[in-house]
Motif scaffolding. Sequence first.
Motif, mmCIF file in Angstrom:
data_model
loop_
_atom_site.group_PDB
_atom_site.id
_atom_site.type_symbol
_atom_site.label_atom_id
_atom_site.label_comp_id
_atom_site.label_asym_id
_atom_site.label_seq_id
_atom_site.Cartn_x
_atom_site.Cartn_y
_atom_site.Cartn_z
ATOM 1 N N ALA A 51 60.336 69.440 122.014
ATOM 2 C CA ALA A 51 61.300 68.595 122.722
ATOM 3 C C ALA A 51 61.901 69.332 123.919
ATOM 4 O O ALA A 51 61.986 68.767 125.029
ATOM 5 C CB ALA A 51 62.407 68.132 121.776
ATOM 6 N N ILE A 52 62.303 70.573 123.718
ATOM 7 C CA ILE A 52 62.915 71.325 124.817
ATOM 8 C C ILE A 52 61.885 71.638 125.893
ATOM 9 O O ILE A 52 62.153 71.452 127.088
ATOM 10 C CB ILE A 52 63.597 72.609 124.293
ATOM 11 N N ALA A 53 60.711 72.104 125.498
ATOM 12 C CA ALA A 53 59.667 72.409 126.495
ATOM 13 C C ALA A 53 59.262 71.147 127.245
ATOM 14 O O ALA A 53 59.069 71.178 128.471
ATOM 15 C CB ALA A 53 58.457 73.049 125.811
ATOM 16 N N ASN A 58 61.204 76.039 114.657
ATOM 17 C CA ASN A 58 61.335 74.589 114.594
ATOM 18 C C ASN A 58 60.403 73.971 115.640
ATOM 19 O O ASN A 58 60.730 73.925 116.829
ATOM 20 C CB ASN A 58 62.798 74.201 114.859
ATOM 21 N N ASP A 59 59.247 73.514 115.184
ATOM 22 C CA ASP A 59 58.247 72.964 116.109
ATOM 23 C C ASP A 59 58.771 71.771 116.895
ATOM 24 O O ASP A 59 58.544 71.672 118.106
ATOM 25 C CB ASP A 59 56.985 72.549 115.354
ATOM 26 N N ALA A 60 59.446 70.856 116.222
ATOM 27 C CA ALA A 60 59.932 69.645 116.898
ATOM 28 C C ALA A 60 60.921 70.004 118.003
ATOM 29 O O ALA A 60 60.845 69.466 119.119
ATOM 30 C CB ALA A 60 60.577 68.702 115.891
ATOM 31 N N LEU A 61 61.821 70.911 117.720
ATOM 32 C CA LEU A 61 62.803 71.339 118.723
ATOM 33 C C LEU A 61 62.101 72.030 119.899
ATOM 34 O O LEU A 61 62.413 71.764 121.062
ATOM 35 C CB LEU A 61 63.835 72.279 118.098
ATOM 36 N N LEU A 79 53.549 74.475 134.633
ATOM 37 C CA LEU A 79 52.861 74.425 133.332
ATOM 38 C C LEU A 79 52.933 75.773 132.617
ATOM 39 O O LEU A 79 53.093 75.820 131.386
ATOM 40 C CB LEU A 79 51.405 73.997 133.518
ATOM 41 N N THR A 80 52.830 76.854 133.366
ATOM 42 C CA THR A 80 52.942 78.186 132.761
ATOM 43 C C THR A 80 54.316 78.371 132.133
ATOM 44 O O THR A 80 54.432 78.848 131.000
ATOM 45 C CB THR A 80 52.704 79.291 133.823
ATOM 46 N N ILE A 81 55.345 78.007 132.866
ATOM 47 C CA ILE A 81 56.708 78.137 132.340
ATOM 48 C C ILE A 81 56.873 77.252 131.111
ATOM 49 O O ILE A 81 57.454 77.672 130.101
ATOM 50 C CB ILE A 81 57.745 77.790 133.427
ATOM 51 N N GLY A 82 56.353 76.040 131.181
ATOM 52 C CA GLY A 82 56.468 75.124 130.038
ATOM 53 C C GLY A 82 55.772 75.648 128.795
ATOM 54 O O GLY A 82 56.334 75.605 127.698
ATOM 55 N N THR A 83 54.549 76.154 128.945
ATOM 56 C CA THR A 83 53.838 76.657 127.760
ATOM 57 C C THR A 83 54.450 77.963 127.265
ATOM 58 O O THR A 83 54.505 78.192 126.048
ATOM 59 C CB THR A 83 52.331 76.838 128.038
ATOM 60 N N ALA A 84 54.930 78.808 128.175
ATOM 61 C CA ALA A 84 55.608 80.041 127.748
ATOM 62 C C ALA A 84 56.885 79.702 126.986
ATOM 63 O O ALA A 84 57.190 80.316 125.957
ATOM 64 C CB ALA A 84 55.920 80.923 128.959
ATOM 65 N N LEU A 85 57.617 78.711 127.472
ATOM 66 C CA LEU A 85 58.837 78.278 126.796
ATOM 67 C C LEU A 85 58.519 77.701 125.421
ATOM 68 O O LEU A 85 59.210 77.990 124.439
ATOM 69 C CB LEU A 85 59.571 77.256 127.664
ATOM 70 N N ALA A 126 59.502 67.868 132.129
ATOM 71 C CA ALA A 126 59.907 66.604 132.759
ATOM 72 C C ALA A 126 60.853 66.880 133.927
ATOM 73 O O ALA A 126 60.747 66.238 134.987
ATOM 74 C CB ALA A 126 60.572 65.685 131.736
ATOM 75 N N TRP A 127 61.739 67.841 133.750
ATOM 76 C CA TRP A 127 62.648 68.212 134.838
ATOM 77 C C TRP A 127 61.856 68.750 136.036
ATOM 78 O O TRP A 127 62.140 68.404 137.181
ATOM 79 C CB TRP A 127 63.669 69.227 134.373
ATOM 80 N N PHE A 128 60.860 69.601 135.776
ATOM 81 C CA PHE A 128 60.017 70.105 136.865
ATOM 82 C C PHE A 128 59.311 68.947 137.560
ATOM 83 O O PHE A 128 59.222 68.918 138.789
ATOM 84 C CB PHE A 128 58.974 71.096 136.346
ATOM 85 N N LEU A 129 58.793 68.013 136.793
ATOM 86 C CA LEU A 129 58.096 66.860 137.366
ATOM 87 C C LEU A 129 59.034 66.079 138.289
ATOM 88 O O LEU A 129 58.663 65.724 139.408
ATOM 89 C CB LEU A 129 57.554 65.960 136.254
ATOM 90 N N VAL A 130 60.251 65.860 137.830
ATOM 91 C CA VAL A 130 61.218 65.112 138.639
ATOM 92 C C VAL A 130 61.661 65.939 139.851
ATOM 93 O O VAL A 130 61.598 65.474 140.994
ATOM 94 C CB VAL A 130 62.449 64.708 137.792
ATOM 95 N N GLY A 131 62.097 67.163 139.614
ATOM 96 C CA GLY A 131 62.666 67.978 140.687
ATOM 97 C C GLY A 131 61.658 68.500 141.693
ATOM 98 O O GLY A 131 61.977 68.643 142.874
#
Length: 171
Positions: A138-140, A132-135, A116-122, A145-150
């Motif tokens: 989407a990327i974060a 670009n908020d949408a971009l 979550l820290t990496i996601g919010t920092a990203l 999602a990748w962290f959740l899966v992996g």
Amino acid sequence: MNGANEQGGGPGRHETPEERADRLWTEMLQEVRVCQTGAQILFGFLLSVAFTPRFAGLGGFDKGLYVVTMVLGACATGALIAPVAFHRFFTGHDLKPELIKVGARLITMGLCLLGLTIGTALLLLLRVATGNDALAWAIAGAVLAWFLVGWLLLPYSVLRNAERRQRRARG
């Protein structure tokens, strides 16, 4: 069941419960060293962001996102360091199996908080860097999602499949 399993070792292992606990603790320490270092470096870098000239120009949402990121980073670092504190308290009390159970939960919690820290920092970085908020979202979101899966779903799936195979082999 063979004698090694009754003593606490896994298949093909001939270890006492104490040896198993020592091995598991050593493995946990190796695992936590990897993520703990990354969490501490990320947290240290994030600490410095508030003291840069550009930080003052951030909007209210981005400053709030920064605060959330810092709190998540502090909690992740604390959770990843906590097994060491438990070890200090438990040393000499013959509680290594309990230490391993608690330590595993703390490391799992620390990994979730680190993700979550990496996601919010990203998200913060991409909002500022791209404008670009949408971009950024989407990327974060894709990275989270990748962290959740992996980090969670794939290991859970492998564990479940292994348990099914073991049940079929026994029955």
